[in-house]
Design a protein around this motif. Structure first.
Motif, PDB file in Angstrom:
ATOM      1  N   MET A   1      43.397  64.311  49.314  1.00 11.55           N
ATOM      2  CA  MET A   1      43.655  64.013  50.820  1.00 11.55           C
ATOM      3  C   MET A   1      42.450  64.768  51.516  1.00 11.55           C
ATOM      4  SD  MET A   1      47.042  65.013  52.481  1.00 11.55           S
ATOM      5  CE  MET A   1      47.667  64.215  54.008  1.00 11.55           C
ATOM      6  N   ALA A   2      42.065  63.819  52.479  1.00  8.58           N
ATOM      7  CA  ALA A   2      40.916  64.235  53.268  1.00  8.58           C
ATOM      8  C   ALA A   2      41.549  65.234  54.378  1.00  8.58           C
ATOM      9  CB  ALA A   2      40.390  63.237  53.816  1.00  8.58           C
ATOM     10  N   ARG A   3      40.776  66.157  54.786  1.00 13.70           N
ATOM     11  CA  ARG A   3      41.280  67.108  55.793  1.00 13.70           C
ATOM     12  C   ARG A   3      40.950  66.792  57.164  1.00 13.70           C
ATOM     13  NH1 ARG A   3      38.217  72.760  55.106  1.00 13.70           N
ATOM     14  NH2 ARG A   3      36.865  71.515  56.580  1.00 13.70           N
ATOM     15  N   PRO A   4      41.823  66.670  58.126  1.00 16.56           N
ATOM     16  CA  PRO A   4      41.521  65.884  59.576  1.00 16.56           C
ATOM     17  C   PRO A   4      40.449  66.926  60.040  1.00 16.56           C
ATOM     18  CG  PRO A   4      43.679  67.828  59.588  1.00 16.56           C
ATOM     19  CD  PRO A   4      43.185  67.539  57.852  1.00 16.56           C
ATOM     20  N   LYS A   5      39.787  65.849  61.100  1.00 13.36           N
ATOM     21  CA  LYS A   5      38.670  66.531  61.645  1.00 13.36           C
ATOM     22  C   LYS A   5      38.911  67.851  62.675  1.00 13.36           C
ATOM     23  CE  LYS A   5      35.971  62.382  61.863  1.00 13.36           C
ATOM     24  NZ  LYS A   5      35.279  61.423  62.547  1.00 13.36           N
ATOM     25  N   GLN A   6      38.147  68.603  62.682  1.00  9.06           N
ATOM     26  CA  GLN A   6      38.600  69.783  63.362  1.00  9.06           C
ATOM     27  C   GLN A   6      37.796  69.814  64.788  1.00  9.06           C
ATOM     28  OE1 GLN A   6      40.716  72.397  62.308  1.00  9.06           O
ATOM     29  NE2 GLN A   6      41.196  70.696  60.766  1.00  9.06           N
ATOM     30  N   PHE A   7      37.246  68.837  64.988  1.00  5.68           N
ATOM     31  CA  PHE A   7      36.707  68.817  66.515  1.00  5.68           C
ATOM     32  C   PHE A   7      36.604  67.294  67.090  1.00  5.68           C
ATOM     33  CE2 PHE A   7      33.508  67.261  63.175  1.00  5.68           C
ATOM     34  CZ  PHE A   7      32.707  66.263  63.807  1.00  5.68           C
ATOM     35  N   ASP A   8      36.433  66.998  68.310  1.00 12.10           N
ATOM     36  CA  ASP A   8      36.418  65.756  68.768  1.00 12.10           C
ATOM     37  C   ASP A   8      35.177  65.426  68.953  1.00 12.10           C
ATOM     38  OD1 ASP A   8      36.287  63.694  70.582  1.00 12.10           O
ATOM     39  OD2 ASP A   8      38.121  64.582  71.982  1.00 12.10           O
ATOM     40  N   PRO A   9      34.533  64.163  68.159  1.00 10.46           N
ATOM     41  CA  PRO A   9      33.425  63.736  68.306  1.00 10.46           C
ATOM     42  C   PRO A   9      32.704  63.381  69.326  1.00 10.46           C
ATOM     43  CG  PRO A   9      34.560  62.464  66.396  1.00 10.46           C
ATOM     44  CD  PRO A   9      35.487  63.560  67.165  1.00 10.46           C
ATOM     45  N   GLU A  10      33.699  62.835  70.224  1.00 12.79           N
ATOM     46  CA  GLU A  10      33.134  62.644  71.615  1.00 12.79           C
ATOM     47  C   GLU A  10      32.610  64.018  72.491  1.00 12.79           C
ATOM     48  OE1 GLU A  10      32.589  59.419  72.949  1.00 12.79           O
ATOM     49  OE2 GLU A  10      33.019  58.969  70.947  1.00 12.79           O
ATOM     50  N   ILE A  11      33.320  64.992  72.303  1.00 18.16           N
ATOM     51  CA  ILE A  11      33.043  66.066  72.989  1.00 18.16           C
ATOM     52  C   ILE A  11      31.637  66.853  72.097  1.00 18.16           C
ATOM     53  CG2 ILE A  11      33.653  68.792  73.368  1.00 18.16           C
ATOM     54  CD1 ILE A  11      36.624  67.714  73.597  1.00 18.16           C
ATOM     55  N   ALA A  12      31.642  66.544  70.944  1.00 18.70           N
ATOM     56  CA  ALA A  12      30.445  66.918  70.365  1.00 18.70           C
ATOM     57  C   ALA A  12      29.109  66.419  70.793  1.00 18.70           C
ATOM     58  CB  ALA A  12      30.600  66.849  68.554  1.00 18.70           C
ATOM     59  N   VAL A  13      29.503  65.059  70.877  1.00 18.34           N
ATOM     60  CA  VAL A  13      27.926  64.248  71.422  1.00 18.34           C
ATOM     61  C   VAL A  13      27.680  64.923  72.756  1.00 18.34           C
ATOM     62  CG1 VAL A  13      26.993  62.238  72.319  1.00 18.34           C
ATOM     63  CG2 VAL A  13      28.654  62.263  70.288  1.00 18.34           C
ATOM     64  N   ASP A  14      28.616  65.352  73.712  1.00 25.74           N
ATOM     65  CA  ASP A  14      28.180  65.873  74.956  1.00 25.74           C
ATOM     66  C   ASP A  14      27.608  67.256  74.612  1.00 25.74           C
ATOM     67  OD1 ASP A  14      29.290  64.148  76.398  1.00 25.74           O
ATOM     68  OD2 ASP A  14      31.270  64.923  76.757  1.00 25.74           O
TER      69      ASP A  14
ATOM     70  N   ASN B   1      28.673  64.671  58.061  1.00 29.78           N
ATOM     71  CA  ASN B   1      29.703  63.802  57.686  1.00 29.78           C
ATOM     72  C   ASN B   1      30.032  62.848  58.811  1.00 29.78           C
ATOM     73  OD1 ASN B   1      29.838  64.516  54.874  1.00 29.78           O
ATOM     74  ND2 ASN B   1      31.340  65.903  55.296  1.00 29.78           N
ATOM     75  N   ALA B   2      30.072  63.528  60.149  1.00 30.02           N
ATOM     76  CA  ALA B   2      30.431  62.913  61.207  1.00 30.02           C
ATOM     77  C   ALA B   2      29.198  62.083  61.949  1.00 30.02           C
ATOM     78  CB  ALA B   2      30.804  64.019  62.352  1.00 30.02           C
ATOM     79  N   PHE B   3      27.907  62.576  61.858  1.00 30.85           N
ATOM     80  CA  PHE B   3      27.007  61.869  62.605  1.00 30.85           C
ATOM     81  C   PHE B   3      25.673  61.182  61.619  1.00 30.85           C
ATOM     82  CE2 PHE B   3      28.794  64.907  65.469  1.00 30.85           C
ATOM     83  CZ  PHE B   3      29.432  64.097  66.401  1.00 30.85           C
ATOM     84  N   GLY B   4      25.847  61.632  60.387  1.00 30.15           N
ATOM     85  CA  GLY B   4      24.770  61.223  59.410  1.00 30.15           C
ATOM     86  C   GLY B   4      23.520  61.704  59.431  1.00 30.15           C
ATOM     87  N   SER B   5      22.838  62.203  60.594  1.00 28.15           N
ATOM     88  CA  SER B   5      21.688  62.932  60.551  1.00 28.15           C
ATOM     89  C   SER B   5      21.523  63.451  61.990  1.00 28.15           C
ATOM     90  CB  SER B   5      20.396  62.121  60.215  1.00 28.15           C
ATOM     91  OG  SER B   5      20.415  61.086  61.465  1.00 28.15           O
ATOM     92  N   LYS B   6      20.406  64.483  61.997  1.00 27.71           N
ATOM     93  CA  LYS B   6      20.370  64.974  63.354  1.00 27.71           C
ATOM     94  C   LYS B   6      19.575  63.750  64.348  1.00 27.71           C
ATOM     95  CE  LYS B   6      16.353  67.745  65.279  1.00 27.71           C
ATOM     96  NZ  LYS B   6      15.209  68.734  65.219  1.00 27.71           N
TER      97      LYS B   6
END
Length: 192
Positions: free
Chosen positions: A1-14, A46-51
């Motif tokens: 079972m995959a763990r839920p994301k611990q962060f919001d990707p939209e906030i992370a992009v900001d 995992n979330a963004f692929g690369s820098k």
């Protein structure tokens, strides 16, 4: 079972946008990003692929927030030269008030990544094109209103105004005060 994301990707992009804007692409390390986002390197990749993929998202976010705001300011009502002066002064004041003197992320990306990063180059080119088109349209409006001589080439003046913005954003990064920027703004508006 995959763990839920611990962060919001939209906030992370900001948050990533702020890091890239302050440090630039090359100087930003994966560790800088994980520290700013509060996630591990595995989660980052995992979330963004690369820098670089995260940098692209950050440039898109910048375009959507900052660059479009400039186009909206240009589109306000009132005399054209007054609006142009207001926009240029606002950019200068904003840049001078920034304690990090980040300037414009698009201008910074153009200076750092042009010629080595096709994706970033094209995205910045499109941002510049949009800004230049807004200035050209404003010049045409000024010509119809009699504020700007009808014989002047609107495309050339749009390019001049874009160049002024790019130059102001770079000058503001090292300016000790507003004097030089004010001279550039006044000379540009007077040249119209």
């Amino acid at each position: 079972m995959a763990r839920p994301k611990q962060f919001d990707p939209e906030i992370a992009v900001d948050q990533a946008m702020e890091v890239f804007w302050r440090k630039g692409y090359a100087a930003t390390t994966p560790q800088d990003l994980t520290d700013a986002l509060g996630i591990g390197k595995g989660s980052l990749y995992n979330a963004f692929g690369s820098k670089h993929a995260l940098f692209e998202k950050a440039l898109h976010r910048y375009r959507d927030s900052q660059a479009l705001a400039l186009v909206e300011l240009v589109g306000e009502s009132g005399p054209v030269k007054v609006r142009l002066r207001k926009v240029l002064r606002l950019l200068a004041e904003t840049d001078l008030a920034d304690p990090d003197r980040r300037g414009c992320m698009a201008v910074n990306a153009a200076a750092e990544r042009a010629g080595v990063d096709e994706v970033a180059t094209e995205l910045v080119r499109r941002m510049f094109d949009r800004t230049e088109d807004a200035f050209r349209a404003l010049v045409e409006e000024g010509q119809r209103a009699g504020e700007i001589a009808p014989g002047r080439d609107p495309a050339a003046l749009g390019s001049l105004l874009l160049n002024t913005v790019v130059g102001l954003r770079i000058l503001a990064r090292v300016a000790e005060g507003p004097e030089r920027l004010t001279r550039v703004i006044d000379a540009t508006i007077d040249s119209l």
